[in-house]
Design an enzyme around this catalytic site. Structure first.
Site, PDB file in Angstrom:
ATOM      1  N   GLY A  11      39.139  35.642  38.438  1.00 13.97           N
ATOM      2  CA  GLY A  11      39.805  34.955  37.333  1.00 13.97           C
ATOM      3  C   GLY A  11      40.794  35.859  36.625  1.00 13.97           C
ATOM      4  O   GLY A  11      40.537  37.055  36.447  1.00 13.97           O
ATOM      5  N   ARG A  72      40.643  33.550  44.899  1.00 15.04           N
ATOM      6  CA  ARG A  72      39.284  33.761  45.380  1.00 15.04           C
ATOM      7  C   ARG A  72      39.354  34.004  46.889  1.00 15.04           C
ATOM      8  O   ARG A  72      40.251  33.497  47.564  1.00 15.04           O
ATOM      9  CB  ARG A  72      38.417  32.532  45.110  1.00 15.04           C
ATOM     10  CG  ARG A  72      38.469  32.046  43.663  1.00 15.04           C
ATOM     11  CD  ARG A  72      37.709  32.931  42.708  1.00 15.04           C
ATOM     12  NE  ARG A  72      37.736  32.415  41.343  1.00 15.04           N
ATOM     13  CZ  ARG A  72      37.200  33.026  40.306  1.00 15.04           C
ATOM     14  NH1 ARG A  72      36.600  34.186  40.468  1.00 15.04           N
ATOM     15  NH2 ARG A  72      37.262  32.503  39.094  1.00 15.04           N
ATOM     16  N   ASP A 103      32.837  41.252  38.362  1.00 20.19           N
ATOM     17  CA  ASP A 103      31.789  41.800  39.225  1.00 20.19           C
ATOM     18  C   ASP A 103      31.983  41.458  40.696  1.00 20.19           C
ATOM     19  O   ASP A 103      31.697  42.269  41.576  1.00 20.19           O
ATOM     20  CB  ASP A 103      30.397  41.359  38.751  1.00 20.19           C
ATOM     21  CG  ASP A 103      30.269  39.851  38.607  1.00 20.19           C
ATOM     22  OD1 ASP A 103      31.248  39.123  38.844  1.00 20.19           O
ATOM     23  OD2 ASP A 103      29.163  39.397  38.253  1.00 20.19           O
ATOM     24  N   THR A 125      38.156  40.698  32.868  1.00 22.58           N
ATOM     25  CA  THR A 125      37.509  39.389  32.770  1.00 22.58           C
ATOM     26  C   THR A 125      37.334  39.016  31.310  1.00 22.58           C
ATOM     27  O   THR A 125      36.906  39.859  30.502  1.00 22.58           O
ATOM     28  CB  THR A 125      36.140  39.378  33.474  1.00 22.58           C
ATOM     29  OG1 THR A 125      35.426  38.195  33.106  1.00 22.58           O
ATOM     30  CG2 THR A 125      35.297  40.590  33.116  1.00 22.58           C
ATOM     31  N   ASP A 127      35.131  37.099  30.073  1.00 24.51           N
ATOM     32  CA  ASP A 127      33.734  36.824  29.734  1.00 24.51           C
ATOM     33  C   ASP A 127      32.999  38.010  29.121  1.00 24.51           C
ATOM     34  O   ASP A 127      31.937  37.841  28.516  1.00 24.51           O
ATOM     35  CB  ASP A 127      32.968  36.367  30.979  1.00 24.51           C
ATOM     36  CG  ASP A 127      33.341  34.959  31.417  1.00 24.51           C
ATOM     37  OD1 ASP A 127      34.099  34.298  30.682  1.00 24.51           O
ATOM     38  OD2 ASP A 127      32.875  34.532  32.485  1.00 24.51           O
ATOM     39  N   ASP A 129      31.325  40.275  30.655  1.00 24.14           N
ATOM     40  CA  ASP A 129      30.004  40.213  31.281  1.00 24.14           C
ATOM     41  C   ASP A 129      29.696  41.366  32.225  1.00 24.14           C
ATOM     42  O   ASP A 129      28.810  41.253  33.081  1.00 24.14           O
ATOM     43  CB  ASP A 129      29.846  38.893  32.039  1.00 24.14           C
ATOM     44  CG  ASP A 129      30.898  38.702  33.129  1.00 24.14           C
ATOM     45  OD1 ASP A 129      31.846  39.518  33.203  1.00 24.14           O
ATOM     46  OD2 ASP A 129      30.780  37.736  33.901  1.00 24.14           O
ATOM     47  N   ARG A 171      30.182  31.647  31.449  1.00 24.97           N
ATOM     48  CA  ARG A 171      29.210  30.946  32.302  1.00 24.97           C
ATOM     49  C   ARG A 171      27.801  31.515  32.131  1.00 24.97           C
ATOM     50  O   ARG A 171      26.873  30.794  31.835  1.00 24.97           O
ATOM     51  CB  ARG A 171      29.646  31.027  33.764  1.00 24.97           C
ATOM     52  CG  ARG A 171      28.822  30.170  34.715  1.00 24.97           C
ATOM     53  CD  ARG A 171      29.478  30.038  36.076  1.00 24.97           C
ATOM     54  NE  ARG A 171      29.738  31.310  36.712  1.00 24.97           N
ATOM     55  CZ  ARG A 171      30.951  31.828  36.892  1.00 24.97           C
ATOM     56  NH1 ARG A 171      32.022  31.170  36.490  1.00 24.97           N
ATOM     57  NH2 ARG A 171      31.115  32.996  37.489  1.00 24.97           N
TER      58      ARG A 171
END
Length: 319
Positions: A11, A72, A103, A125, A127, A129, A171
């Protein structure tokens, strides 16, 4: 070392361009040649490499997205395709690869390193995360984008005395929603890290209304989902008009904040330094406001720690 390559994968995140710029110009400053890989690992498999110079990264630090584009690549999970990628890098004279992503992108870099490709990972990213670093490139910008939307929704919610349910990206990690709840003054926040009770939530909303609150703002992390259904449930149980807003991919775009630009520049600079020091299979990040680097295997194996203190603060100051 003579030549390195850089790619963005997974992303997109605001600040990726600032990281690309830092990698390219730091490498050129140190006498290295640089190639940009378009469309991530998918582009690498298609030999989409192009030479980059100082002007290649002019006028991009303020732009969101990634000038190298991203994609992707499920094929990269198979060893035969990773071997093909390693061969393509070798044929192009590339000695090392800088990977900017999350990741999944780091896993690709890790597996390439097992094939003899020198790799360094940068955390890109929204996120936030990746457990080994306090912040990732793009998180601050996405947070401010969400906050801007929350501020505007608060205006209309107050005018109509509504409940506003706002779904924010994240997510498996609720950092965006949690930070936005504190910064945006939300009454409630639902996160994948915490269990919640819909009826308890409705009770809080009703008591707030009884005490004179003009509106209620409920933030929902993407990992929870079901915002439309939750809005209907709240309205049915409280009798208060409720609307759901899913911010979606608007959070990925936009000009990066100063924080993301500076962070990306520092991390990109350090990535090239590590390669010049002969290091490989490392990921760069920030911890306790210091630029750090970890072994990529160790970084991927780390367990994420949820910020319990910030969650406690969000609950105490929400009403």
């Amino acid at each position: 070392m003579n030549k390195i390559a850089v790619l963005t994968s997974g992303g997109d995140a605001p600040g990726m361009n600032a990281a690309i710029r830092a990698v390219v110009r730091t490498a050129l400053h140190n006498g290295l040649k640089v190639m940009g890989v378009e469309r991530g690992y998918a582009g690498l498999l298609n030999n989409e490499l192009k030479p980059m110079n100082r002007s290649s990264v002019s006028d991009i630090i303020q732009r969101g997205g990634t000038i190298l584009r991203t994609a992707r690549c499920l094929e990269f999970k198979q060893e035969e395709y990773r071997k093909k990628a390693a061969d393509i890098l070798k044929k192009n004279g590339v000695d090392a690869l800088v990977v900017i992503g999350g990741d999944g992108s780091f896993m690709g870099a890790k597996l390439l390193s097992k094939l003899g490709v020198k790799t360094i990972g940068l955390p890109g990213t929204i996120d936030n995360d990746l457990p080994y670093t306090d912040y990732t490139i793009g998180f601050d910008t996405a947070l401010n984008t969400a906050l801007d939307a929350i501020n505007k929704l608060r205006d209309t919610s107050t005018s109509h005395e509504r409940v506003s349910v706002v779904e924010i990206m994240g997510r498996n990690c609720g950092d965006l929603a949690l930070y936005a709840s504190v910064a945006g003054g939300a009454e409630s926040v639902l996160l994948p890290e915490k269990e919640y009770d819909k009826d308890e939530l409705c009770g809080l909303i009703k008591s707030g209304k009884a005490s004179g609150k003009m509106h209620n703002l409920v933030l929902v992390a993407e990992g929870i989902g079901g915002s439309e259904e939750l809005a209907k449930y709240i309205e049915s149980r409280t009798g208060i008009e409720t609307r759901a807003t899913i911010l979606g991919h608007i959070q990925r775009g936009g000009s990066p904040t100063a924080c993301d630009r500076v962070l990306a520049s520092k991390l990109g600079f350090r990535a090239v330094e590590l390669l010049l020091e002969g290091k490989t299979s490392r990921v760069v990040g920030i911890r306790d406001n210091k630029i750090i680097d970890d072994d990529i295997d160790d970084a991927l194996a780390m367990k994420r720690k949820f910020d319990e203190k910030l969650y406690e603060i969000s609950k105490i100051i929400s009403y």
